[in-house]
Write a protein that holds these residues in place. Structure first.
Motif, PDB file in Angstrom:
ATOM      1  N   VAL A   1       0.976  -1.348   0.032  1.00 52.38           N
ATOM      2  CA  VAL A   1       0.065   0.026  -0.115  1.00 52.38           C
ATOM      3  C   VAL A   1       0.766   1.237  -0.229  1.00 52.38           C
ATOM      4  O   VAL A   1       0.278   2.262   0.032  1.00 52.38           O
ATOM      5  N   ARG A   2       2.128   1.145   0.031  1.00 53.17           N
ATOM      6  CA  ARG A   2       3.117   2.322  -0.216  1.00 53.17           C
ATOM      7  C   ARG A   2       3.473   2.553  -1.501  1.00 53.17           C
ATOM      8  O   ARG A   2       4.393   1.866  -1.909  1.00 53.17           O
ATOM      9  N   LYS A   3       3.125   3.433  -2.204  1.00 51.09           N
ATOM     10  CA  LYS A   3       3.423   3.692  -3.514  1.00 51.09           C
ATOM     11  C   LYS A   3       4.635   3.636  -3.934  1.00 51.09           C
ATOM     12  O   LYS A   3       5.204   3.516  -4.940  1.00 51.09           O
ATOM     13  N   ALA A   4       5.630   4.532  -2.779  1.00 53.07           N
ATOM     14  CA  ALA A   4       7.027   4.679  -3.505  1.00 53.07           C
ATOM     15  C   ALA A   4       7.757   3.352  -2.798  1.00 53.07           C
ATOM     16  O   ALA A   4       9.173   3.476  -2.706  1.00 53.07           O
ATOM     17  N   CYS A   5       7.467   2.358  -2.403  1.00 50.09           N
ATOM     18  CA  CYS A   5       8.060   1.164  -1.872  1.00 50.09           C
ATOM     19  C   CYS A   5       8.073   0.066  -2.483  1.00 50.09           C
ATOM     20  O   CYS A   5       6.904  -0.349  -3.201  1.00 50.09           O
ATOM     21  N   GLN A   6       8.944  -0.769  -2.880  1.00 52.34           N
ATOM     22  CA  GLN A   6       9.070  -1.996  -3.225  1.00 52.34           C
ATOM     23  C   GLN A   6       9.708  -3.088  -2.479  1.00 52.34           C
ATOM     24  O   GLN A   6      10.607  -2.808  -1.531  1.00 52.34           O
ATOM     25  N   LEU A   7       9.327  -4.283  -2.528  1.00 47.97           N
ATOM     26  CA  LEU A   7       9.900  -5.454  -1.578  1.00 47.97           C
ATOM     27  C   LEU A   7      11.019  -6.288  -2.511  1.00 47.97           C
ATOM     28  O   LEU A   7      10.875  -6.520  -3.919  1.00 47.97           O
ATOM     29  N   ASN A   8      12.351  -6.508  -1.852  1.00 50.33           N
ATOM     30  CA  ASN A   8      13.209  -7.410  -2.328  1.00 50.33           C
ATOM     31  C   ASN A   8      13.097  -8.687  -1.671  1.00 50.33           C
ATOM     32  O   ASN A   8      13.347  -8.771  -0.215  1.00 50.33           O
ATOM     33  N   ASP A   9      12.612  -9.814  -2.136  1.00 50.65           N
ATOM     34  CA  ASP A   9      12.161 -11.028  -1.501  1.00 50.65           C
ATOM     35  C   ASP A   9      13.264 -11.722  -1.128  1.00 50.65           C
ATOM     36  O   ASP A   9      13.548 -13.083  -2.125  1.00 50.65           O
ATOM     37  N   VAL A  10      13.837 -11.590  -0.326  1.00 51.41           N
ATOM     38  CA  VAL A  10      15.128 -12.327   0.190  1.00 51.41           C
ATOM     39  C   VAL A  10      14.623 -13.795   0.738  1.00 51.41           C
ATOM     40  O   VAL A  10      15.289 -14.870   0.389  1.00 51.41           O
ATOM     41  N   MET A  11      13.487 -13.945   1.228  1.00 53.93           N
ATOM     42  CA  MET A  11      12.659 -15.227   1.746  1.00 53.93           C
ATOM     43  C   MET A  11      12.670 -15.985   0.621  1.00 53.93           C
ATOM     44  O   MET A  11      13.097 -17.154   0.561  1.00 53.93           O
ATOM     45  N   TYR A  12      12.182 -15.548  -0.618  1.00 52.41           N
ATOM     46  CA  TYR A  12      12.261 -16.329  -1.854  1.00 52.41           C
ATOM     47  C   TYR A  12      13.568 -16.813  -2.096  1.00 52.41           C
ATOM     48  O   TYR A  12      13.873 -18.176  -2.417  1.00 52.41           O
ATOM     49  N   LEU A  13      14.546 -15.999  -2.428  1.00 54.87           N
ATOM     50  CA  LEU A  13      15.753 -16.038  -2.775  1.00 54.87           C
ATOM     51  C   LEU A  13      16.300 -17.427  -1.925  1.00 54.87           C
ATOM     52  O   LEU A  13      17.142 -18.410  -2.178  1.00 54.87           O
ATOM     53  N   ALA A  14      16.543 -17.156  -0.492  1.00 54.74           N
ATOM     54  CA  ALA A  14      17.189 -17.983   0.350  1.00 54.74           C
ATOM     55  C   ALA A  14      16.336 -19.549   0.346  1.00 54.74           C
ATOM     56  O   ALA A  14      17.076 -20.605   0.253  1.00 54.74           O
ATOM     57  N   ASN A  15      15.257 -19.499   0.213  1.00 50.05           N
ATOM     58  CA  ASN A  15      14.333 -20.520  -0.013  1.00 50.05           C
ATOM     59  C   ASN A  15      14.754 -21.211  -1.352  1.00 50.05           C
ATOM     60  O   ASN A  15      15.024 -22.582  -1.297  1.00 50.05           O
ATOM     61  N   ARG A  16      14.998 -20.630  -2.260  1.00 51.14           N
ATOM     62  CA  ARG A  16      15.305 -21.306  -3.678  1.00 51.14           C
ATOM     63  C   ARG A  16      16.752 -21.932  -3.514  1.00 51.14           C
ATOM     64  O   ARG A  16      16.997 -23.003  -4.246  1.00 51.14           O
ATOM     65  N   PHE A  17      17.630 -21.201  -2.962  1.00 48.52           N
ATOM     66  CA  PHE A  17      18.808 -21.716  -2.896  1.00 48.52           C
ATOM     67  C   PHE A  17      19.240 -22.566  -1.859  1.00 48.52           C
ATOM     68  O   PHE A  17      20.068 -23.440  -1.690  1.00 48.52           O
ATOM     69  N   GLY A  18      18.176 -22.537  -0.843  1.00 50.01           N
ATOM     70  CA  GLY A  18      18.322 -23.575   0.133  1.00 50.01           C
ATOM     71  C   GLY A  18      18.946 -22.501   1.325  1.00 50.01           C
ATOM     72  O   GLY A  18      19.991 -22.246   1.477  1.00 50.01           O
ATOM     73  N   VAL A  19      17.968 -22.630   2.598  1.00 55.48           N
ATOM     74  CA  VAL A  19      18.411 -21.649   3.746  1.00 55.48           C
ATOM     75  C   VAL A  19      19.580 -22.110   4.135  1.00 55.48           C
ATOM     76  O   VAL A  19      20.506 -21.329   4.809  1.00 55.48           O
ATOM     77  N   GLU A  20      19.838 -23.559   4.293  1.00 51.42           N
ATOM     78  CA  GLU A  20      21.125 -23.915   5.080  1.00 51.42           C
ATOM     79  C   GLU A  20      22.422 -23.382   4.592  1.00 51.42           C
ATOM     80  O   GLU A  20      23.287 -23.280   5.214  1.00 51.42           O
ATOM     81  N   SER A  21      22.545 -23.389   3.139  1.00 48.58           N
ATOM     82  CA  SER A  21      23.673 -22.971   2.652  1.00 48.58           C
ATOM     83  C   SER A  21      23.615 -21.672   2.526  1.00 48.58           C
ATOM     84  O   SER A  21      24.716 -20.666   2.554  1.00 48.58           O
ATOM     85  N   PHE A  22      22.465 -20.957   2.425  1.00 49.95           N
ATOM     86  CA  PHE A  22      22.228 -19.209   2.296  1.00 49.95           C
ATOM     87  C   PHE A  22      22.876 -18.534   3.610  1.00 49.95           C
ATOM     88  O   PHE A  22      23.639 -17.673   3.784  1.00 49.95           O
ATOM     89  N   LEU A  23      22.184 -19.048   4.870  1.00 47.35           N
ATOM     90  CA  LEU A  23      22.615 -18.360   6.007  1.00 47.35           C
ATOM     91  C   LEU A  23      23.972 -19.205   6.625  1.00 47.35           C
ATOM     92  O   LEU A  23      23.878 -20.404   7.110  1.00 47.35           O
ATOM     93  N   ASP A  24      25.130 -18.608   6.384  1.00 49.72           N
ATOM     94  CA  ASP A  24      26.332 -19.451   7.225  1.00 49.72           C
ATOM     95  C   ASP A  24      26.667 -18.588   8.363  1.00 49.72           C
ATOM     96  O   ASP A  24      27.030 -17.596   8.570  1.00 49.72           O
ATOM     97  N   GLU A  25      26.267 -19.459   9.429  1.00 47.33           N
ATOM     98  CA  GLU A  25      26.172 -19.103  10.880  1.00 47.33           C
ATOM     99  C   GLU A  25      27.855 -18.492  11.196  1.00 47.33           C
ATOM    100  O   GLU A  25      28.021 -17.475  11.881  1.00 47.33           O
ATOM    101  N   ARG A  26      28.457 -19.052  10.610  1.00 44.98           N
ATOM    102  CA  ARG A  26      30.225 -18.685  10.811  1.00 44.98           C
ATOM    103  C   ARG A  26      30.569 -17.192  10.320  1.00 44.98           C
ATOM    104  O   ARG A  26      30.949 -16.642  10.829  1.00 44.98           O
TER     105      ARG A  26
END
Lengths: 80, 589
Positions: free
Chosen positions: B175-200
């Protein structure tokens, strides 16, 4: 894998990560000597080394590394 | 176009970014500020390369955000001195986790998503208010599920908490006209969260994700920023044999091609369904096939397993000419730029030919297996949208009608006879609130008939619409006996002393040279006269694509009063303007 082979591979990675085509990896080398070697590029370097040698470092090892010589020894133990 | 998921892609982008300094100044500049609650140095570097890939010269400012949003709330901060076009707010799930784990009461945990959203919106709204476009990342889903599968069912789990935050963040952005989403949840999901988030990496350097994924995060941001600037593709040009069905219909016959029936044939149907869903979301579809026209058409009309039918294509080109020539014909007929075309063909020969002859056309590298077509097209990142309106749903039909009109045109002796035969009706008037999304979209999408290319946002247009004493707005809808064109022009003017100054003026090229321009200018002068103004000031600001309208004001009898090369200022007295006759009937209120 010999120390020389490991150092030669590291040289390529250092040049990429620290953006200096004149770098040559030496065992006594430390982060202080290299301009772009900070905590962020350090992790980039670690990940590239992992990929290049097919190994994975433990957090303790990443923290304990004092110089390139330590890194070479660690790679020597892990990589086959 | 398989994504290289190793570090070579990352280091290549670092090198591109470092090599950028100063030597690409001819490209349009894009000023982007990163506000990240994690270390942003690497991301910023890769983002530079990603914006450069999109054809911009990037200038990036890394705000001091990790310690708090002070800069955002201080109007004289370095952030606002930098003057970003786009502010990119990047949030790490690890930071959210810190907050979640610090909440010790059940109530605190339950309400964290809303509290976190309120803080984030404070920042977003301050940035919007300062005139930036804002791109906001959502959170990758965490690894931790303290309740196992039950985690998804209770607000007391970090996992659910992040899901809810992402969900209400998306609602707030929509609902915010000047605002867009960058869907990191989708990206991390597609690549696999386990390798996306490296705790080290988080522990050692507070990095958002493993560095090999930064290029895809950055590209996703860059594509969204480019789409906001109007850089989007509009039309899919599709091959038939071995692209929409298996086999060659000219050789194998309609009964011999593979479509439906077994796994292989169903894969092509699945691909057709995907293409159909792109059509429904606003893509224009065109066929470009080396075939006898009748053979190809017969298959589309009569093959029982076809999902896409003849009427799903705005234009159907099946002949033996080379595909580059045919694509040029398609763009001419549909009045589209070559850079709005995506060419989809299984043949490497055809792809390379089109790439060489028409470098502006996007040509995704298609895989050998039809079952991979959708995945590869999704990876190409060519389908970025920044909004969705009813006109998107109807676009293909509109273009199909237009192609029919052009065929009809050939039957008439004079242009006037033809225009009269169209029975056009125009509906001109000030902007209405419900039109704003479409108006903003038209402004973003129009490149050729765009006199100043200011790219007013929906919020800008709303401001002009509401300021009825200081501004004049004009939108136009057109229909004729073939169909409805929808909203085809938008004009924003400011009243300056005793003149009407045109600030934004776009028109859809589909309605060029049939009298709409005359109706619009008639309306502007009528409005100026009604308000007791003495003249209209128009400006032409040269862009790389708007040469089409360089003589626009001249043709209406305006005088050139200033010209500094890229920017021409034109003026005409209300008294001297004579209303123009057209073949279009004006709809009265």
């Amino acid at each position: 894998m010999t120390e020389t082979e490991i150092l030669s591979k590291l040289t390529g990675i250092f040049r990429d990560v620290f953006d200096d085509e004149t770098l040559v990896a030496r065992p006594e080398m430390t982060a202080h000597e290299v301009d772009r070697w900070d905590s962020l590029s350090h992790m980039d370097m670690i990940l590239l080394v992992e990929e290049a040698f097919g190994i994975r470092f433990r957090t303790r090892e990443i923290v304990d590394l004092m110089n390139v010589g330590d890194l070479v020894r660690l790679i020597g133990i892990r990589a086959h | 176009m398989t994504i290289l998921l190793d570090n070579s892609n990352y280091t290549r982008m670092l090198r591109i970014a470092r090599g950028l300094e100063g030597n690409q100044r001819h490209l349009p500049e894009l000023r982007l500020a990163i506000l990240a609650d994690h270390a942003s140095q690497q991301l910023s570097c890769v983002l530079k390369a990603a914006l450069f890939e999109q054809g911009y010269f990037p200038t990036i400012y890394e705000a001091d955000y990790a310690t708090g949003p002070m800069e955002v709330y201080n109007p004289s901060s370095k952030l606002y001195q930098f003057g970003p076009d786009v502010a990119f707010l990047s949030l790490a799930v690890q930071k959210y986790r810190d907050r979640f784990l610090a909440e010790v009461t059940p109530k605190g945990r339950e309400t964290l998503p809303d509290a976190y959203l309120a803080e984030t919106l404070g920042v977003i709204d301050a940035l919007c208010h300062a005139g930036c476009s804002v791109i906001v990342s959502n959170l990758a889903l965490p690894i931790e599920r303290m309740f196992g599968n039950y985690s998804a069912l209770t607000g007391q789990s970090l996992y659910s908490s992040v899901l809810r935050f992402n969900s209400i963040l998306a609602e707030a952005i929509a609902v915010r006209k000047a605002c867009q989403l960058n869907d990191v949840m989708y990206l991390a999901n597609r690549f696999g969260v386990e390798s996306f988030l490296d705790e080290r990496l988080w522990l050692a350097s507070k990095s958002l994700c493993a560095s090999k994924f930064l290029p895809e995060v950055a590209r996703s941001v860059a594509r969204t920023a480019a789409a906001r600037k109007g850089k989007t593709t509009k039309c899919l040009v599709l091959d038939l044999d071995n692209t929409l069905w298996g086999g060659v219909v000219g050789d194998d016959g309609k009964e011999g091609i593979c479509l439906g029936g077994d796994a292989y044939g169903e894969a092509f149907q699945q691909f057709q369904r995907y293409i159909l869903s792109l059509k429904q979301r606003g893509y224009i579809l065109a066929v470009c096939s080396k075939n006898e026209a009748e053979t190809a058409l017969d298959c589309c009309r009569n093959h029982p397993e076809m999902i896409l039918r003849e009427e799903d294509f705005a234009i159907f080109v099946a002949n033996w000419d080379d595909k580059a020539t045919n694509i040029k014909y398609i763009t001419r007929t549909l009045n589209l730029g070559l850079d709005s075309i995506v060419f989809i063909d299984d043949s490497p020969f055809e792809r390379n030919l089109v790439r060489a002859a028409l470098p502006a056309v996007a040509v995704p590298e298609m895989p050998d297996d039809v079952a991979d077509y959708v995945r590869v097209l999704e990876n190409s990142g060519l389908f970025e949208a920044i909004g969705y309106t009813d006109d998107d749903y109807h676009r293909n039909q509109t273009y199909r009608e237009e192609a029919l009109r052009r065929t009809e045109q050939l039957k008439y002796n004079s242009v006037d006879d033809y225009l009269n035969s169209l029975e056009m009706i125009i509906d001109c008037g000030p902007f209405k609130a419900e039109q704003l999304p479409r108006i903003a979209q038209l402004i973003q999408r129009s490149n050729q008939f765009n006199l100043r290319t200011q790219r007013f946002s929906e919020a800008d247009c709303e401001r002009y619409m509401l300021d009825t004493s200081g501004c004049v707005t004009l939108s136009a809808r057109l229909q004729d006996r073939f169909g409805d064109y929808g909203l085809i022009s938008a004009i924003c003017c400011e009243i300056q002393e005793r003149w009407l100054a045109v600030r934004e003026f776009v028109m859809s090229c589909r309605v060029l040279k049939r009298g709409v321009e005359e109706c619009l200018i008639n309306n502007l002068f009528n409005e100026a006269r009604k308000r007791g103004l003495v003249g209209v000031v128009g400006e032409y600001i040269k862009s790389s694509k708007n040469a089409m309208v360089k003589d626009f004001y001249n043709d209406f009898g305006f005088d050139l009063v200033r010209n500094d090369g890229l920017r021409q200022v034109w003026y005409l007295d209300v008294e001297r303007y004579e209303l123009k006759q057209t073949s279009i009937r004006e709809m009265s209120e």
